[in-house]
Scaffold this active site. Structure first.
Site, PDB file in Angstrom:
ATOM      1  CE1 TYR A 123      82.728  27.364  53.814  1.00 19.06           C
ATOM      2  CE2 TYR A 123      82.911  25.892  55.887  1.00 19.06           C
ATOM      3  CZ  TYR A 123      83.113  26.978  55.350  1.00 19.06           C
ATOM      4  OH  TYR A 123      84.217  27.897  55.928  1.00 19.06           O
ATOM      5  CB  ILE A 124      76.467  21.039  53.322  1.00 17.64           C
ATOM      6  CG1 ILE A 124      75.765  21.468  54.711  1.00 17.64           C
ATOM      7  CG2 ILE A 124      77.771  20.546  53.488  1.00 17.64           C
ATOM      8  CD1 ILE A 124      75.681  20.384  55.623  1.00 17.64           C
TER       9      ILE A 124
END
Length: 880
Positions: A123-124
């Site tokens: 997600y990052i």
């Protein structure tokens, strides 16, 4: 070598040299320890990175295209170089990203303040910062090695031209040693590196992203054996709330709150509620229990919780790639500064070589095209002949560097000899380029290359100045936003016994001789802490100090019990006792500064039948007057007289004392309470910490005697008179005045009245009588501002204001401008509108310290001896 000796050394005596189990353990353990130290836990001094960090940055550089990459993808790329799995890489990557110097993070990367973890790697995203791309990488100056599986090459060390290790800090635990290097301020690192290059002595102190305050008095520049103390920033909001605004390094709001709750459960502090309001900035709001001092609680938080931490730095690093060394941060800074200069030299030399090659070929190309040498090769029969024709044509215009110029030789000297590669490269020039060749543009290009080459040679000759300019460039380009967050200060050692919350109650059973916290049905003495000492004095003249417990037997017939503080020079004990040997009544005054716990001390001369006739404990050295009533059957002419303890000097507890009377005493009773005989207690305020002290640190507040009050005048236009409390903490920046209150004091104030929009002057005396309560002497309008408040008897101030963009000044004698009026009056108008500055021209006002001189003798008791011998008031010197 015998078979036994060979076996002891880990080998058998046969030709195969088989390793024994013992030898395997020794060798394998040493290999493992070496691997952990060199390849996992301890950073290298060259780039300040551990292997996993170096491989992450190398992978990111290979992927770098200016856009963000999924962290999961970065981890996968790094696994080509790092053999320890995705978890170790992910944790190290998040750690680098949270520091923000080398990796630019996007997404939820966690919160170092609250301890919240980062989102999953899918997600990052991350990419290299501009700082990293400029400072850390250069393939031309990088030394390479083969990766663990032989498929890739990776850097041995990255050619970092900046002390990354000092800027980011590091921590690691290896086999038999550890490393702990504090982070330091980016701006200060650049400035101190410049100092090293200038031949000056550098200084460098830790700076933490969480802020707080650090005491570096024992830092020892980060060497092993040094120590620093780190404190949270705690703010007093009011008498019910305090707030923690900055954390100690290494703490999160959750871990700090846990330590506060733990201390509260143990009774060390008393708090009602702890609330974490942290978002972008830290705010832990603490609501205090009723009646608890916020100033004492602040000290207790430092003493009993993780609001104050002691950290032992240990600068252990790998130098040369072979073994760890214990150094200081200044050693690291100096090493990296000189390394930066060496790397810049290498880059300049590479650039010089590149420029020389460009200039060399540009010159050849110009002559080749301008002099139409390319036409001479039209009739050549083969390629070797082409090369010979071109070389012959060029030699008409150029001279090799080693060839001496003959008279009349006007050929241009080359930087190096013409090679076959140069000639081949000329033959590869396209006809289109030849046809569009611009001789003027070529001359400009050659001139530009010559100028660049000249600058590079100048930089190499002035390499130190060039390196200084490099650090200044980093400071100018990247320094914004890296200002120091951690304040540097010196901490007073918090006395645990002085700030421990009263989490216990002391009771006494005087008749049976028990004291303790568990005697709840007996006489209550005082609130105390469970770490306090208790002093007990019995009727037989025996003194004992013991640690408080639930129930302790100290001896029957207790006449005094209280909390005892070590080193207390103010508390004075006054007593009259009957000497069992002579029958005389003796008077003495003494302090108890130091004692051995649970040991009995005799306050009398030790004779059988001795006992106390009168006893008092006085917290500020007060000396009362007592009435002495003798036995009716005594032969004394005066059987009722007064005795003043002020006659007696304060001595040690072992002194025999002075004679009060030689006749039998029926009773001794208090007649009149006394004043302190110790003189005024001189009190100072530390202007850094705001703490009151007796050690002459800071500003003198005056001399305080029994009943004296402290006057505080605040910037918000309020004042308060309060009793002296040595545990109280003040904010020096919020005070106009703090000192001993005197009845004749006159307050002179200059303030802007917000409702009327004028500047007023008022002078008044303190008329309120309620101590410990704030009173406002300015209006409560939100635009009202107090410019100045002073206690000087003849105040002289300089005021300035703006009139049509011109600044004007004037000196005012406030005592002549207005008379003394009531404290509620508004005052007289000084100026329409606001002032720019108000400056007091007098020296700062300090209340006078009244010195108290105690007379050596007083007439207190009538003469009782007929002649000769020892008389009342004489001192008996005893040898013990």
């Amino acid at each position: 070598m015998t078979d036994d000796t060979a076996t002891q050394n880990g080998q058998s005596a046969d030709d195969d040299k088989v390793t024994t189990l013992k030898g395997m353990y020794e060798d394998y353990f040493l290999d493992y320890a070496s691997y952990v130290i060199l390849e996992r836990a301890v950073p290298s001094i060259e780039d300040g990175l551990k292997p996993v960090q170096r491989r992450i940055l190398h992978a990111l550089n290979e992927m770098h295209d200016g856009r963000y990459h999924k962290v999961a993808n970065v981890i996968g790329q790094t696994m080509q170089y790092h053999p320890h799995g995705d978890a170790a890489i992910g944790d190290a990557l998040v750690g680098l990203g949270q520091k923000g110097l080398l990796i630019d993070p996007q997404g939820n990367w966690g919160n170092t303040l609250t301890g919240d973890s980062a989102a999953a790697s899918r997600y990052i995203e991350a990419r290299l910062t501009k700082f990293a791309t400029e400072v850390v990488f250069n393939p031309q100056t990088t030394q390479w090695q083969v990766s663990y599986d032989g498929r890739k090459r990776e850097p041995i060390n990255l050619p970092a031209k900046f002390p990354l290790l000092l800027a980011q800090g590091t921590e690691g635990i290896a086999v038999g040693l550890s490393t702990k290097i504090m982070p330091h301020n980016f701006i200060e690192i650049c400035r101190e590196s410049i100092k090293i290059l200038e031949g000056k002595k550098p200084k460098l102190y830790p700076d933490f992203p969480t802020g707080g305050t650090v005491d570096v008095s024992d830092y020892q520049w980060g060497k092993r054996g040094g120590k620093i103390k780190i404190r949270a920033t705690i703010e007093k909001i009011d008498n019910k709330f305090i707030a923690i605004r900055e954390l100690p390094y290494g703490m999160t709001t959750q871990s700090l709150i846990d330590s506060i709750l733990k201390a509260n459960d143990k009774g060390k502090i008393k708090v009602k509620k702890v609330q974490d309001n942290t978002a972008a900035e830290v705010e832990i709001l603490i609501e205090l229990a009723t009646g608890i001092s916020p100033d004492v609680t602040i000290d207790a938080l430092y003493a009993f919780t993780n609001c104050e931490l002691s950290v032992s730095p240990n600068a252990c690093i790998i130098i040369g790639g072979d073994k760890p060394h214990f150094v200081s941060v200044l050693d690291i800074l100096e090493h990296i500064t000189h390394q930066t200069r060496d790397l810049l030299k290498m880059e300049l030399m590479i650039k010089q070589k590149e420029l020389e090659e460009k200039l060399h070929f540009a010159s050849l190309e110009k002559v080749f095209i301008k002099e139409r040498i390319y036409r001479d090769i039209e009739e050549a029969e083969d390629f070797p002949e082409v090369l010979d024709i071109i070389r012959e044509g060029l030699e008409k215009y150029f001279r090799d560097p080693n060839e001496k110029a003959k008279k009349g030789d006007t050929r241009m000297q080359l930087l190096r000899a013409i090679s076959d590669d140069d000639i081949i490269r000329l033959t590869e020039i396209r006809i289109k380029r030849i046809s569009k060749y611009n001789s003027f543009a070529a001359d400009e290009r050659i001139a530009k290359l010559e100028e660049e080459l000249k600058q590079v040679k100048h930089d190499l000759e002035h390499l130190t100045e060039y390196t200084i300019a490099w650090y200044q460039h980093l400071l100018d380009k990247y320094g914004k936003g890296w200002e120091r967050k951690t304040k540097i200060g010196t901490f007073e050692k918090v006395k645990v016994a002085a700030v421990a919350a009263n989490n216990a109650k002391l009771y006494v059973d005087r008749k049976e001789g028990f004291i303790g916290m568990g005697l709840k049905k007996e006489e209550f003495v005082a609130e105390c802490s469970d770490i306090d000492d208790v002093i007990v004095i019995r009727k037989d003249g025996k003194l004992m100090v013991t640690r408080i417990a639930d129930k302790t037997f100290v001896g029957k017939n207790i006449i005094h019990v209280g909390v005892w503080k070590k080193g207390d020079e103010r508390t004075t004990y006054n007593m009259v006792y009957l000497d069992g040997k002579t029958g005389r009544a003796m008077g003495k005054r003494f302090n108890v500064k130091a004692i051995t716990r649970d040991r009995e001390y005799d306050l009398t001369k030790g004779a059988r039948g001795s006992k106390l006739l009168y006893f008092s404990a006085n917290p500020n050295g007060e000396a009362e007057i007592v009435n002495v009533l003798l036995s009716p059957a005594s032969k004394a002419r005066v059987k009722d007289f007064d005795f003043d303890f002020a006659e007696l000097a304060i001595k040690g507890r072992a002194s025999g004392g002075n004679i009060v009377t030689r006749y039998p005493v029926r009773k001794v009773t208090l007649k009149e309470a006394g004043k302190s005989t110790l003189g005024a207690l001189k009190v100072w305020m530390d202007e850094v910490s705001g703490r009151l002290n007796l050690e002459e640190r800071g500003r003198l507040l005056g001399g305080f005697d029994t009943g004296d009050l402290l006057l505080v005048i605040n910037h918000d236009g309020t004042y308060e008179r309060e009793e002296l409390d040595m545990s109280r903490r003040y904010d020096p920046k919020a005070l106009f005045f703090i000192g001993k209150y005197q009845d004749d004091m006159v307050v002179s104030a200059v303030y802007h009245e917000g409702e009327r929009k004028v500047t007023l002057v008022k002078r008044f005396q303190i008329e309120t009588s309620s101590p410990g309560q704030k009173f406002s002497f300015t209006s409560d309008h939100r635009q009202t501002k107090l410019y100045l408040a002073t206690l000087h008897p003849e105040p002289e101030v300089e005021i300035s204001w703006r009139e049509k963009k011109e600044k004007k000044t004037k000196v005012i004698q406030l005592a002549e401008f207005i008379d003394v009026k009531g404290w509620k009056s508004l005052g007289n108008k000084l100026h329409d509108g606001k002032l720019v500055t108000v400056k007091e021209l007098n020296e700062p006002y300090v209340p006078k310290v009244r010195e108290v001189t105690v007379k050596a003798t007083k007439k207190a008791a009538p003469k009782q001896e007929e002649s000769g011998g020892i008389k009342p008031g004489d001192t008996i010197e005893l040898d013990f």
